[in-house]
Every structure is written in structure tokens, then in C-alpha cells.
Scaffold this active site. Structure first.
Site, PDB file in Angstrom:
ATOM      1  N   THR A  28      57.995  12.093  34.198  1.00  0.00           N
ATOM      2  CA  THR A  28      56.683  11.790  34.790  1.00  0.00           C
ATOM      3  C   THR A  28      55.653  11.620  33.673  1.00  0.00           C
ATOM      4  O   THR A  28      55.719  12.331  32.664  1.00  0.00           O
ATOM      5  CB  THR A  28      56.250  12.952  35.707  1.00  0.00           C
ATOM      6  N   GLY A  29      54.699  10.717  33.886  1.00  0.00           N
ATOM      7  CA  GLY A  29      53.589  10.603  32.934  1.00  0.00           C
ATOM      8  C   GLY A  29      53.374   9.184  32.474  1.00  0.00           C
ATOM      9  O   GLY A  29      54.087   8.255  32.872  1.00  0.00           O
ATOM     10  N   SER A  30      52.374   9.018  31.615  1.00  0.00           N
ATOM     11  CA  SER A  30      51.988   7.674  31.196  1.00  0.00           C
ATOM     12  C   SER A  30      53.052   7.044  30.290  1.00  0.00           C
ATOM     13  O   SER A  30      53.286   5.827  30.370  1.00  0.00           O
ATOM     14  CB  SER A  30      50.634   7.717  30.480  1.00  0.00           C
ATOM     15  N   GLY A  82      58.696  12.080  28.836  1.00  0.00           N
ATOM     16  CA  GLY A  82      57.722  12.340  27.774  1.00  0.00           C
ATOM     17  C   GLY A  82      57.576  13.833  27.542  1.00  0.00           C
ATOM     18  O   GLY A  82      58.358  14.635  28.052  1.00  0.00           O
ATOM     19  N   GLY A  95      54.695  19.439  31.310  1.00  0.00           N
ATOM     20  CA  GLY A  95      54.012  19.939  32.503  1.00  0.00           C
ATOM     21  C   GLY A  95      52.541  19.612  32.550  1.00  0.00           C
ATOM     22  O   GLY A  95      51.847  20.041  33.463  1.00  0.00           O
ATOM     23  N   GLY A  97      51.337  16.989  33.460  1.00  0.00           N
ATOM     24  CA  GLY A  97      51.135  16.292  34.732  1.00  0.00           C
ATOM     25  C   GLY A  97      51.496  17.141  35.938  1.00  0.00           C
ATOM     26  O   GLY A  97      51.428  16.675  37.073  1.00  0.00           O
ATOM     27  N   GLU A 103      61.014  18.025  36.689  1.00  0.00           N
ATOM     28  CA  GLU A 103      61.505  17.559  35.388  1.00  0.00           C
ATOM     29  C   GLU A 103      62.632  18.461  34.880  1.00  0.00           C
ATOM     30  O   GLU A 103      63.636  17.985  34.346  1.00  0.00           O
ATOM     31  CB  GLU A 103      60.346  17.533  34.386  1.00  0.00           C
ATOM     32  N   LYS A 121      52.125  13.992  19.194  1.00  0.00           N
ATOM     33  CA  LYS A 121      52.740  15.076  19.990  1.00  0.00           C
ATOM     34  C   LYS A 121      53.646  15.978  19.142  1.00  0.00           C
ATOM     35  O   LYS A 121      54.076  17.032  19.618  1.00  0.00           O
ATOM     36  CB  LYS A 121      53.579  14.473  21.126  1.00  0.00           C
TER      37      LYS A 121
HETATM   38  C1  5RP Z   1      54.353  15.748  33.109  1.00  0.00           C
HETATM   39  C2  5RP Z   1      54.877  15.852  31.731  1.00  0.00           C
HETATM   40  C3  5RP Z   1      54.657  14.678  30.821  1.00  0.00           C
HETATM   41  O1  5RP Z   1      55.878  14.310  30.263  1.00  0.00           O
HETATM   42  C4  5RP Z   1      53.695  15.051  29.734  1.00  0.00           C
HETATM   43  O2  5RP Z   1      52.517  15.581  30.326  1.00  0.00           O
HETATM   44  C5  5RP Z   1      53.355  13.860  28.863  1.00  0.00           C
HETATM   45  O3  5RP Z   1      52.582  12.942  29.588  1.00  0.00           O
HETATM   46  P1  5RP Z   1      52.099  11.565  28.961  1.00  0.00           P
HETATM   47  O4  5RP Z   1      53.317  10.727  28.735  1.00  0.00           O
HETATM   48  O5  5RP Z   1      51.181  11.009  30.022  1.00  0.00           O
HETATM   49  O6  5RP Z   1      51.355  11.862  27.675  1.00  0.00           O
HETATM   50  O7  5RP Z   1      55.456  16.809  31.319  1.00  0.00           O
HETATM   51  O8  5RP Z   1      54.544  16.939  33.828  1.00  0.00           O
END
Ligand code: 5RP
Length: 219
Positions: A28-30, A82, A95, A97, A103, A121
């Protein structure tokens, strides 16, 4: 190159590991959203996907990719997701998101876990990013008090309910020197569904998008 471009670069590199007819586990996520768009562009078809969250399931369906119930498939070959922070040992905090429980389940089902991130990151010590802990609503205050005893500062994520009807506590000011032990310790508090440390099931390799290339970090 912008952070978004680095995310997209890492995400597009991950499609090189996707084979025709596969069922792919999807986080999940961008960053993952870029991966889903790249999947939809593949010149061949995958069988479908198992989604870690409702948001991801919606995105997959919008891209024409079939979504399977995790209970209807066996173990899967690959999970792509991600992270909020990753260290050199491939331990992660996830987490941000709020989708950590889904996940962790899909990551556990997968033979291989590919983590896709932009280079900011990568950290030496996990914990600068607040650690998400999903809790049953009735346990919110109890869990928060136990977390304070571990040295963290918990804050309820206001206005947020997880896909599973639970709450998220974001834990500030934890320096996570032993991710495996901390993951286990927090998960043992009654009322915790799971926490966002991914150490017992860490990534098998990380694809890191930088300004010039995608670095692969593995054992
Ligand atoms: C969601 C997550 C995402 O993988 C994490 O927050 C990274 O998000 P993004 O790709 O938007 O930076 O763990 O629960």
C-alpha cells in the site's frame, strides 16, 4: 530528481521480477501505486493480485487487474511493497498508511518480498519515523501505557480507522536498536493487532531509487 521520480524509478524496476501468469502480493502507498501502474503497462498478463488494503484493491481494479481474496489463494511467489524506513539489514518500519496488518499478512504469504523505496528512506537506526501500532479500540489506553514503559511516546492517529475497524497509535521517539526483539515485545501486549516493524519477515531485497540509478540491497 524528485522524491516522486525516485519512487517511480524503484517501482518500475520491480516489474522486472514479474512473470506472466503470476499472482502478485501488493502493498500500500504512493510507491506501490507507481508499481501498479507499471504492472498495468506490462505487455503480458499476470493472473491477478492479492491486495494488502482496500485502497490497493481499488487501485488494482481501476487498472484492470483482478484482485483475489487472500483466503482463496495459497502461498504466493512475490510481494512488493514500500516502506517508511529501511536499514542495511533490510529491516523496515511500515504502516505510515495504516495498512500494516494487511501488509504483514500478505508479506508472510510470499516466498519473496521486494521493498521499493526512494533513497531518503534508508536509515542507520529505525525509529525516527513514528512506529504505527494497530490496536483494538478497547485496548487503546492500556496499550499506550505499556508503550510509555518501553520508552516511546504514543499518539492516537486522529480520525483514522483501519480497514479492520481498529485504531492506530503512532509511537514517537523510539530508537529501535534491536528490531526483532522490539517487534516481538510490542506484539505481545494484549490488544495489539500488530506493529509496523517488519523484522521477523523482512524484505529479501530492497530496490532504492536514487537520482542516477536503482540500487539493489540484499544479503
Ligand atoms: C503503508 C505503508 C507504506 O508502504 C509506507 O507508508 C510507504 O508509503 P509511500 O510509498 O507512500 O511513501 O507501510 O501502510
Amino acid at each position: 530528481m524528485s522524491i516522486e521520480q525516485q519512487k517511480e524509478l524503484a517501482a518500475r524496476a520491480a516489474v522486472n521480477y514479474i512473470e506472466e501468469g503470476m499472482i502478485v502480493g501488493i502493498g500500500t502507498g504512493s510507491t506501490v501505486n507507481y508499481f501498479i501502474e507499471a504492472l498495468a503497462d506490462l505487455p503480458y498478463d499476470i493472473a491477478g493480485a492479492v491486495a494488502s488494503s482496500k485502497a490497493t484493491a481499488e487501485k488494482l481494479k481501476a487498472c484492470g487487474i483482478e484482485v483475489f481474496d487472500p483466503n482463496a489463494v495459497g502461498d504466493i511467489l512475490l510481494y512488493v511493497d514500500g516502506a517508511d524506513e529501511v536499514n542495511q539489514h533490510r529491516y523496515m518500519i511500515k504502516g505510515g498508511g495504516g495498512a500494516l496488518s494487511g501488509e504483514k499478512i500478505i508479506a508472510g504469504m510470499a516466498k519473496e518480498f521486494i521493498c521499493i523505496v526512494n533513497e531518503a528512506k534508508m536509515v542507520d537506526v529505525l525509529g525516527e519515523f513514528p512506529l504505527a501500532v494497530e490496536v483494538l479500540p478497547m485496548a487503546r489506553s492500556y496499550v499506550a501505557r505499556q508503550i510509555v514503559k518501553l520508552g516511546g511516546d504514543p499518539m492516537i492517529r486522529e480520525g483514522f480507522t483501519s480497514d479492520h475497524g481498529n485504531l492506530i497509535l503512532d509511537i514517537y521517539n523510539l530508537r529501535i536498536l534491536d528490531p526483532q526483539a522490539m517487534e516481538q515485545e510490542i506484539n505481545q501486549i494484549p490488544g495489539v493487532v500488530t506493529n509496523g516493524i517488519f523484522a521477523q519477515r523482512r524484505a529479501d531485497f530492497i530496490l532504492v531509487g536514487t537520482d542516477t540509478e536503482v540500487k539493489r540491497i540484499q544479503a
